[in-house]
Design a protein around this motif. Structure first.
Motif, PDB file in Angstrom:
ATOM      1  N   GLU A  93      18.970  74.007 -16.158  1.00  9.62           N
ATOM      2  CA  GLU A  93      19.562  75.191 -15.706  1.00  9.62           C
ATOM      3  C   GLU A  93      20.957  75.429 -16.995  1.00  9.62           C
ATOM      4  O   GLU A  93      21.027  76.472 -16.948  1.00  9.62           O
ATOM      5  N   LEU A  94      21.284  74.367 -17.276  1.00  7.60           N
ATOM      6  CA  LEU A  94      22.260  74.420 -18.653  1.00  7.60           C
ATOM      7  C   LEU A  94      21.559  75.227 -19.903  1.00  7.60           C
ATOM      8  O   LEU A  94      21.943  75.949 -20.396  1.00  7.60           O
ATOM      9  N   LYS A  95      20.244  74.585 -20.059  1.00  6.05           N
ATOM     10  CA  LYS A  95      19.668  74.959 -21.245  1.00  6.05           C
ATOM     11  C   LYS A  95      19.037  76.605 -21.123  1.00  6.05           C
ATOM     12  O   LYS A  95      19.486  77.440 -22.095  1.00  6.05           O
ATOM     13  N   GLU A  96      18.708  76.820 -19.797  1.00  2.00           N
ATOM     14  CA  GLU A  96      18.439  78.341 -19.566  1.00  2.00           C
ATOM     15  C   GLU A  96      19.673  79.310 -19.714  1.00  2.00           C
ATOM     16  O   GLU A  96      19.630  80.251 -20.085  1.00  2.00           O
ATOM     17  N   ARG A  97      20.796  78.678 -19.462  1.00  3.34           N
ATOM     18  CA  ARG A  97      22.122  79.645 -19.246  1.00  3.34           C
ATOM     19  C   ARG A  97      22.597  79.644 -20.789  1.00  3.34           C
ATOM     20  O   ARG A  97      22.904  80.824 -21.044  1.00  3.34           O
ATOM     21  N   LEU A  98      22.503  78.687 -21.557  1.00  3.15           N
ATOM     22  CA  LEU A  98      22.730  78.733 -22.995  1.00  3.15           C
ATOM     23  C   LEU A  98      21.819  79.747 -23.744  1.00  3.15           C
ATOM     24  O   LEU A  98      22.355  80.515 -24.625  1.00  3.15           O
ATOM     25  N   LYS A  99      20.700  80.058 -23.447  1.00  2.00           N
ATOM     26  CA  LYS A  99      19.497  80.618 -23.943  1.00  2.00           C
ATOM     27  C   LYS A  99      20.231  82.121 -23.632  1.00  2.00           C
ATOM     28  O   LYS A  99      19.863  82.864 -24.526  1.00  2.00           O
ATOM     29  N   LEU A 100      20.872  82.454 -22.740  1.00  2.00           N
ATOM     30  CA  LEU A 100      21.234  83.739 -22.354  1.00  2.00           C
ATOM     31  C   LEU A 100      22.383  84.317 -23.329  1.00  2.00           C
ATOM     32  O   LEU A 100      22.433  85.648 -23.749  1.00  2.00           O
ATOM     33  N   ASN A 101      23.174  83.325 -24.083  1.00  2.00           N
ATOM     34  CA  ASN A 101      24.285  83.732 -24.792  1.00  2.00           C
ATOM     35  C   ASN A 101      23.771  83.064 -26.053  1.00  2.00           C
ATOM     36  O   ASN A 101      24.501  81.907 -26.195  1.00  2.00           O
ATOM     37  N   PRO A 102      23.303  83.686 -27.185  1.00  2.00           N
ATOM     38  CA  PRO A 102      23.280  82.820 -28.407  1.00  2.00           C
ATOM     39  C   PRO A 102      24.444  82.438 -28.885  1.00  2.00           C
ATOM     40  O   PRO A 102      24.315  81.337 -29.745  1.00  2.00           O
ATOM     41  N   GLU A 103      25.686  83.109 -28.973  1.00  2.00           N
ATOM     42  CA  GLU A 103      26.732  82.527 -29.602  1.00  2.00           C
ATOM     43  C   GLU A 103      27.413  81.317 -29.030  1.00  2.00           C
ATOM     44  O   GLU A 103      27.675  80.400 -29.867  1.00  2.00           O
TER      45      GLU A 103
END
Length: 141
Positions: A93-103
């Motif tokens: 879930e964390l990996k997917e969440r981080l992909k949403l915001n490249p910054e």
């Protein structure tokens, strides 16, 4: 007396060192997570990593002299293994969440997730091996 590197074997308590590494790695990278994810994901990830370490350490401290102590030891190993397996869910879930915001993803490297994967697989393997070893070692209790 030192042992040659080529002749070294896996330590019987290697699972403790791997669990400690998993806990340390988790804390290091979860501190880099965005604050708004703290209560939703990283807090759970850190708690599971610590649980793996605590349960493995508790199980290692039990030297069974009867069936009840043996079952206690096995239960703690099973809890460590379960926490290890459950860690994969919030990490995904964390990996997917981080992909949403490249910054936000800039703070994270692919290394962090690869290392988590390596540590989790290694810890699961070591815990299963020690549980199998216990069955042989304590079969006469």
């Amino acid at each position: 007396m030192s042992v040659y590197v080529s002749k070294r074997n896996e330590s019987k308590v290697e699972f403790l060192e791997t669990a400690r590494e998993l806990s340390a790695h988790t804390l290091t990278y979860c501190l880099k997570a965005p604050k708004r994810l703290t209560f939703f994901l990283t807090k759970d990830i850190c708690a599971l990593a610590r649980r793996v370490y605590y349960e493995a350490n508790t199980a290692n401290g039990i030297i069974p002299r009867n069936k009840i102590e043996l079952q206690n030891r096995r239960t703690h190993f099973q809890l460590a293994l379960a926490a290890c397996e459950n860690m994969e869910i919030p990490l995904a879930e964390l990996k997917e969440r981080l992909k949403l915001n490249p910054e936000e993803a800039k703070k994270w490297s692919e290394f962090a997730f690869k290392e988590w994967g390596r540590l989790l697989v290694e810890e699961q393997k070591l815990l299963k091996n020690i549980m199998k070893s216990d069955l042989e070692r304590y079969k006469n209790i």
